[in-house]
Design a protein around this motif. Structure first.
Motif, PDB file in Angstrom:
ATOM      1  N   SER A   1      -4.442   5.593   2.065  1.00 44.66           N
ATOM      2  CA  SER A   1      -3.548   4.511   1.649  1.00 44.66           C
ATOM      3  C   SER A   1      -4.203   3.764   0.503  1.00 44.66           C
ATOM      4  CB  SER A   1      -3.279   3.555   2.820  1.00 44.66           C
ATOM      5  OG  SER A   1      -2.590   4.221   3.854  1.00 44.66           O
TER       6      SER A   1
ATOM      7  N   TRP B   1      -0.443   0.600  -4.662  1.00 37.71           N
ATOM      8  CA  TRP B   1       0.486   1.207  -5.614  1.00 37.71           C
ATOM      9  C   TRP B   1       0.331   0.592  -6.991  1.00 37.71           C
ATOM     10  CZ3 TRP B   1       4.100  -1.875  -8.008  1.00 37.71           C
ATOM     11  CH2 TRP B   1       4.392  -3.108  -7.417  1.00 37.71           C
TER      12      TRP B   1
ATOM     13  N   MET C   1       0.833  -1.195   0.000  1.00 39.53           N
ATOM     14  CA  MET C   1       0.000   0.000   0.000  1.00 39.53           C
ATOM     15  C   MET C   1       0.876   1.256   0.000  1.00 39.53           C
ATOM     16  SD  MET C   1      -3.116  -1.135  -0.045  1.00 39.53           S
ATOM     17  CE  MET C   1      -4.216   0.159   0.530  1.00 39.53           C
ATOM     18  N   LEU C   2       0.392   2.275  -0.636  1.00 37.56           N
ATOM     19  CA  LEU C   2       1.117   3.540  -0.724  1.00 37.56           C
ATOM     20  C   LEU C   2       0.325   4.610   0.021  1.00 37.56           C
ATOM     21  CD1 LEU C   2       3.495   5.123  -2.039  1.00 37.56           C
ATOM     22  CD2 LEU C   2       1.950   5.584  -3.950  1.00 37.56           C
ATOM     23  N   THR C   3       1.008   5.337   0.883  1.00 31.94           N
ATOM     24  CA  THR C   3       0.359   6.398   1.656  1.00 31.94           C
ATOM     25  C   THR C   3       0.502   7.725   0.925  1.00 31.94           C
ATOM     26  OG1 THR C   3       0.835   5.257   3.740  1.00 31.94           O
ATOM     27  CG2 THR C   3       0.283   7.601   3.865  1.00 31.94           C
TER      28      THR C   3
ATOM     29  N   LYS D   1     -10.286   4.334  -1.209  1.00 27.68           N
ATOM     30  CA  LYS D   1      -9.151   3.582  -0.676  1.00 27.68           C
ATOM     31  C   LYS D   1      -9.003   2.209  -1.326  1.00 27.68           C
ATOM     32  CE  LYS D   1      -9.628   5.924   3.791  1.00 27.68           C
ATOM     33  NZ  LYS D   1      -9.919   5.770   5.229  1.00 27.68           N
TER      34      LYS D   1
END
Length: 502
Positions: free
Chosen positions: A58, A61, A1-3, A171
Motif C-alpha cells: 500500500s 497515491w 493509500m493505493l493497494t 511503503k
C-alpha cells in the motif's frame, strides 16, 4: 493509500514487453510463422501469470502521481518527444524511427540493403505514426509517433519503478522518493576519471575512459533508451522472481529491443540456476529443480522467440566481421597501460561502492556483480565498445537495487537515550553510510553534466538544437558502410529474408 498487487503489475509488465515481439511477428515475418509465434508467446505469458505469487503493498497515491510526473519530465529532458535537446546518438535513432513509420515492413532499402537493428522500442509507437501516414500527413505522423514514443517510454519506466517498490518492499513516502531519486541519479564516479581531461565536463563525462564505459541510468536514457529501458523492465521482473519457472520467458523478452543487455541477463539466469542446482543436489531435490527450469512457459518462449530473432540479428553486418572490423573479438584498445586503466575504471565505476554496501545477505548478488563487471570490458562485438556499455546494464541495475536497499534499510536510526550497544550499532552503520552517500553524490555529477550540457545547448540555440540531428530523412541511398551498425547488406542471401521475412 493505493493497494498494488504484484501479480497484476507483473502480468502487465510481461504484456508490455511482449507487444513489440507480437508487432514484429505480424509485421516482419510470414504469417504462417508470425501467427503461431504470437500464439505461443501469448500462452507462455498466460501460464506465467497464472503461477505468479501475489504480494501486496500500500503506497501513497499522491506519491505515485508525483513519481509518474517526474518520470515523464525525465523522459522529456532525455530527448523523448522531440521537445528538449537530443544527444548525438539520436541522429541514427530518429532516422530508424522515421523509416519504420513511413516505409513498409520489413524495412528495405535500395542496393539490396535492409534495416536490421534492435527496433522493438519503436514498433508500438510507430503504429500510431502510421495513422498519420494513412491520413496523408507527414507532420501528423511524426507528431503522433514521437508523442506515442514519449508515452511508451514513460509507461515502461513507470512499471520499472513500481516493480522496484515491490522488490524493496517500499511503503512509506520517503522510500518512494529515495528509489525515484536513485533511479535518476545513479552512476559511477566518472568525475574522478575525467579530472585529467576537464573538457569531458562540457561534453559527455563518461567518455573519459578509453574504449570502455559503464553508463549511468540517465545517460542510458539520453543516449540508448531503445536498448536500456526495456532491459530495465526485464531486470526489474527478473530480480523479483523467486525461482526459475519463468526465467526463459522473461529473459528472452529482452531480445526484442536489448540483445546486448540480454547477454548480461543470461549470465544472471545461469548463475541463479547454478546456485539453486547446487542447493538441489545437496537437498536431493534435483528433479523438482529441473521441473522449475523446463516449465511450459519457458519452453514455449524459447520456441517462439529464439529462432526468429537469432536469424534476424545475425544478418546485421556488425556480427559478420570484415577487414574493417566487426564480429566478436577481445577488446585490446587499452594499450600498455591497460592494467592501471582497468583497475582505476573498476574502482570508480563499481568496486568501491560494492565494497562499502556489501552484506552477507546479498553475497550472491555482489559476487555476480563483481565477476561480470570485471569480465565484460574484455569482450568486443561489432565496431565499438557497445557490448561493454550495454551487456553491463543488468549488473549495474542490480548494483543500483542493492544500493537502494542499503540506503533505505541500513541508515543510522535516531534514538532517544540510546543504550551503549545501540550507539555502537549506529556508529558502525555511520562508518559505512557516509562513504556510500559520498560515492553516490560524486556519481550524481555524471547525470548532472548530461542535463547541464543539454540545457546549455537548448539555451544557446534558442531551442533549435531539438532537431539538430534530424539531418537524414531516410537510410535509403546512404552507403551501407556508413550505416553498418543498422543494416544487413545483401539481405536476399540470408536465411531470415529467404524463408522467414515477408
Amino acid at each position: 493509500m493505493l493497494t498494488l498487487h504484484f501479480n497484476k503489475i507483473r502480468t502487465a509488465s510481461l504484456i508490455l514487453l511482449s507487444m513489440p515481439a507480437i508487432v514484429f511477428f505480424l509485421g516482419w515475418t510470414k504469417l504462417f510463422i508470425g501467427i503461431p509465434c504470437c500464439v505461443l508467446l501469448a500462452v507462455a505469458v498466460w501460464l506465467s501469470s497464472k503461477k505468479c505469487e501475489n504480494k501486496v503493498i500500500s503506497v501513497s497515491w499522491k506519491a505515485l502521481i508525483i513519481a509518474a510526473a517526474v518520470i515523464v519530465i525525465w523522459a522529456i529532458l532525455s530527448g523523448q518527444g522531440g521537445i528538449f535537446t537530443q544527444k548525438q546518438d539520436w541522429g541514427a535513432r530518429n532516422v530508424i524511427f522515421r523509416d519504420i513509420i513511413f516505409r513498409s515492413w520489413p524495412v528495405k532499402y535500395s542496393n539490396n540493403v535492409s534495416l536490421v537493428y534492435y527496433i522493438g522500442i519503436w514498433l508500438v509507437p510507430a503504429l500510431f505514426g502510421k495513422i498519420g501516414v494513412l491520413a496523408g500527413s507527414k507532420s501528423m505522423a511524426l507528431i503522433l509517433g514521437r508523442t506515442a514514443l514519449l508515452i511508451w517510454v514513460s509507461v515502461l519506466i513507470f512499471f520499472v519503478y513500481i516493480l522496484l517498490l515491490f522488490k524493496l518492499n517500499a511503503k512509506n513516502k520517503k522510500s518512494l522518493y529515495i528509489i525515484l531519486a536513485i533511479m535518476i541519479l545513479f552512476s559511477g564516479m566518472d568525475a574522478l576519471g575525467a579530472i585529467n581531461n576537464p573538457t569531458w565536463f562540457n561534453v559527455h563525462l563518461e567518455w573519459w575512459s578509453k574504449g570502455i564505459q559503464y553508463t549511468s541510468m540517465s545517460a542510458q536514457l539520453c543516449w540508448v533508451f531503445n536498448q536500456s529501458v526495456p532491459a530495465w523492465l526485464v531486470c526489474a521482473l527478473m530480480y523479483n522472481e523467486k525461482d526459475e519457472s519463468s526465467f526463459a520467458l522473461i529473459g528472452l523478452l529482452a531480445l526484442t529491443s536489448s540483445p546486448f543487455p540480454f547477454v548480461g541477463i543470461i549470465l544472471y539466469m545461469f548463475a541463479f540456476a547454478a546456485r539453486n542446482l547446487i542447493k538441489a543436489v545437496k537437498a536431493k531435490e534435483v528433479l523438482p529443480f529441473f521441473k522449475r527450469v523446463f516449465t511450459l512457459q519457458n519452453v514455449l518462449s524459447v520456441i517462439a522467440l529464439v529462432p526468429v530473432y537469432a536469424m534476424y540479428y545475425i544478418t546485421n553486418s556488425s556480427f559478420q566481421g570484415s577487414s574493417e572490423g566487426g564480429g566478436i573479438a577481445v577488446n585490446n584498445e587499452q594499450g600498455s597501460d591497460s592494467f592501471m586503466i582497468y583497475l582505476f575504471f573498476y574502482l570508480v565505476e563499481f568496486a568501491l561502492l560494492l565494497f562499502v554496501i556489501r552484506s552477507k545477505k546479498r553475497r550472491f548478488e555482489n559476487l555476480f556483480i563483481l565477476i561480470t563487471l570485471i569480465l565484460i570490458p574484455f569482450v568486443k562485438i561489432g565496431y565499438s565498445c557497445d557490448f561493454c556499455m550495454r551487456a553491463s546494464i543488468p549488473s549495474l541495475f542490480l548494483l543500483m537495487i542493492n544500493f537502494m536497499e542499503f540506503i533505505i534499510y541500513e541508515a543510522p536510526v535516531k534514538l532517544n537515550n540510546p543504550t551503549p550497544e545501540e550507539t555502537k550499532v549506529n556508529q558502525r552503520k555511520l562508518r559505512r553510510y557516509i562513504p556510500a552517500v559520498i560515492i553516490f553524490l560524486i556519481g550524481c555529477i555524471t547525470p548532472g553534466v548530461e542535463y547541464y550540457t543539454s540545457a546549455a545547448e537548448f539555451i544557446r540555440t534558442k531551442g533549435s538544437c531539438v532537431t539538430k540531428y534530424d539531418y537524414v530523412e531516410t537510410y535509403d541511398n546512404v552507403p551501407a558502410e556508413n550505416i553498418q551498425n543498422f543494416v544487413c547488406p545483401d539481405y536476399t542471401d540470408t536465411i531470415f529474408y529467404k524463408y522467414i521475412a515477408k
